[in-house]
Design an enzyme around this catalytic site. Structure first.
Site, PDB file in Angstrom:
ATOM      1  N   HIS A   1       0.803  -1.224   0.000  1.00 48.54           N
ATOM      2  CA  HIS A   1       0.000   0.000   0.000  1.00 48.54           C
ATOM      3  C   HIS A   1       0.838   1.278   0.000  1.00 48.54           C
ATOM      4  CE1 HIS A   1      -3.704  -2.176   0.365  1.00 48.54           C
ATOM      5  NE2 HIS A   1      -3.395  -2.702   1.531  1.00 48.54           N
TER       6      HIS A   1
ATOM      7  N   ARG B   1       6.792  -5.533   3.566  1.00 45.97           N
ATOM      8  CA  ARG B   1       5.480  -6.131   3.302  1.00 45.97           C
ATOM      9  C   ARG B   1       5.348  -6.188   1.788  1.00 45.97           C
ATOM     10  NH1 ARG B   1      -0.576  -4.462   5.251  1.00 45.97           N
ATOM     11  NH2 ARG B   1      -0.084  -2.444   4.283  1.00 45.97           N
TER      12      ARG B   1
ATOM     13  N   ASP C   1      16.138 -10.995  -1.893  1.00 47.56           N
ATOM     14  CA  ASP C   1      17.383 -10.814  -2.634  1.00 47.56           C
ATOM     15  C   ASP C   1      17.951  -9.414  -2.434  1.00 47.56           C
ATOM     16  OD1 ASP C   1      17.212 -13.372  -3.604  1.00 47.56           O
ATOM     17  OD2 ASP C   1      16.666 -12.814  -5.651  1.00 47.56           O
TER      18      ASP C   1
ATOM     19  N   GLU D   1      -5.672 -11.181   8.261  1.00 48.40           N
ATOM     20  CA  GLU D   1      -6.412  -9.934   8.059  1.00 48.40           C
ATOM     21  C   GLU D   1      -7.766 -10.144   7.392  1.00 48.40           C
ATOM     22  OE1 GLU D   1      -4.224  -7.319   5.489  1.00 48.40           O
ATOM     23  OE2 GLU D   1      -3.392  -8.963   4.309  1.00 48.40           O
TER      24      GLU D   1
ATOM     25  N   ASP E   1      -8.081  -4.257   8.084  1.00 47.57           N
ATOM     26  CA  ASP E   1      -8.725  -5.232   7.202  1.00 47.57           C
ATOM     27  C   ASP E   1      -9.434  -6.321   7.988  1.00 47.57           C
ATOM     28  OD1 ASP E   1      -8.288  -4.243   4.613  1.00 47.57           O
ATOM     29  OD2 ASP E   1      -6.233  -4.985   4.594  1.00 47.57           O
TER      30      ASP E   1
END
Length: 249
Positions: A43, A68, A82, A143, A169
């Site tokens: 987000h 996230r 990575d 969530e 959420d």
């Protein structure tokens, strides 16, 4: 002690949440004492370059970084690891099958299916696959109503290090009209207790997103051992508004 060791041990762990592309600000935040900084690629206003620059800025202050990721897919998870993330928070994990997919994306064969190409990560973590697997965190989010219904199986999935609650959420998923709908306080509190109990039973940690230091302290008092404080954009706006109010009297 590494972030993985601290979080897995159940020691109190607190991080800061970043939404904006500002590595210089990240470098300053990293020096304040948080255990980690998490970059929100789902987000937030962050592309891969921003995450890479942010993780590099953290290195300058010796602070760990989480990401996230955008989705529970091999590409996003592998790319974040990575780049040097100490772990990933994976959104919308609704079942044990989803959890197994997340674990597989985080771990090298024969445990998982992560592709060998650590690029920056090899500067921060051992390059032996088994050692790297032990050094990074796989953290599914709870969530949704479906995720809550399956939380015991998700927590018990081998390779899961902890569960991270997305409170906005989750409350919406349980029927709330808004992310903080007070009519669902009791239902939401029961959901949090179920997640904590599932994590404890599986021997993993339970974490939760919070909007402020006060909120984080309250969650610690409730029994959570891991919290994030959010976020840079929110706090920048709050500080600017406060100073303006003070200036104008």
């Amino acid at each position: 002690m590494t972030l993985a060791e601290k979080l897995r041990s159940g020691a109190r762990t607190v991080g800061y949440w970043v939404l904006s592309d500002n590595p210089q600000a990240v470098e300053r935040i990293a020096g304040t004492g948080y255990d980690y900084v998490c970059f929100d690629a789902q987000h937030g206003l962050l592309d891969y370059r921003a995450i890479l620059d942010g993780l590099t800025a953290l290195d300058a202050r010796g602070c760990a970084g989480l990401v996230r990721v955008q989705d529970n897919r091999q590409f996003w998870i592998g790319q974040a690891l990575d780049a040097g993330a100490a772990g990933v928070i994976i959104p919308m994990v609704n079942s044990a099958e989803d959890a197994r997919a997340a674990v597989a994306a985080c771990r090298y064969p024969p445990v998982g299916r992560r592709s060998m190409g650590p690029v920056r990560a090899e500067l921060r973590f051992p390059t032996t696959p088994a050692e790297t697997d032990a050094a990074v965190l796989c953290l599914p989010m709870i969530e949704t109503a479906e995720g809550l219904e399956n939380v015991e199986e998700i927590a018990a999935t081998p390779g899961v290090d902890g569960l991270y609650i997305g409170p906005s959420d989750l409350r919406l998923g349980l029927g709330g009209a808004t992310p903080d709908d007070p009519a669902y306080d009791d239902v939401f509190a029961a959901a949090l207790e179920r997640v904590r109990a599932a994590a404890a039973s599986a021997g993993v940690v339970a974490g939760i997103h919070t909007p402020s230091g006060d909120g984080a302290a309250r969650r610690f008092a409730e029994g959570f051992t891991w919290v994030s404080v959010a976020s840079d954009l929110t706090h920048l706006e709050q500080a600017a508004r406060s100073h303006l109010g003070t200036a104008l009297g």
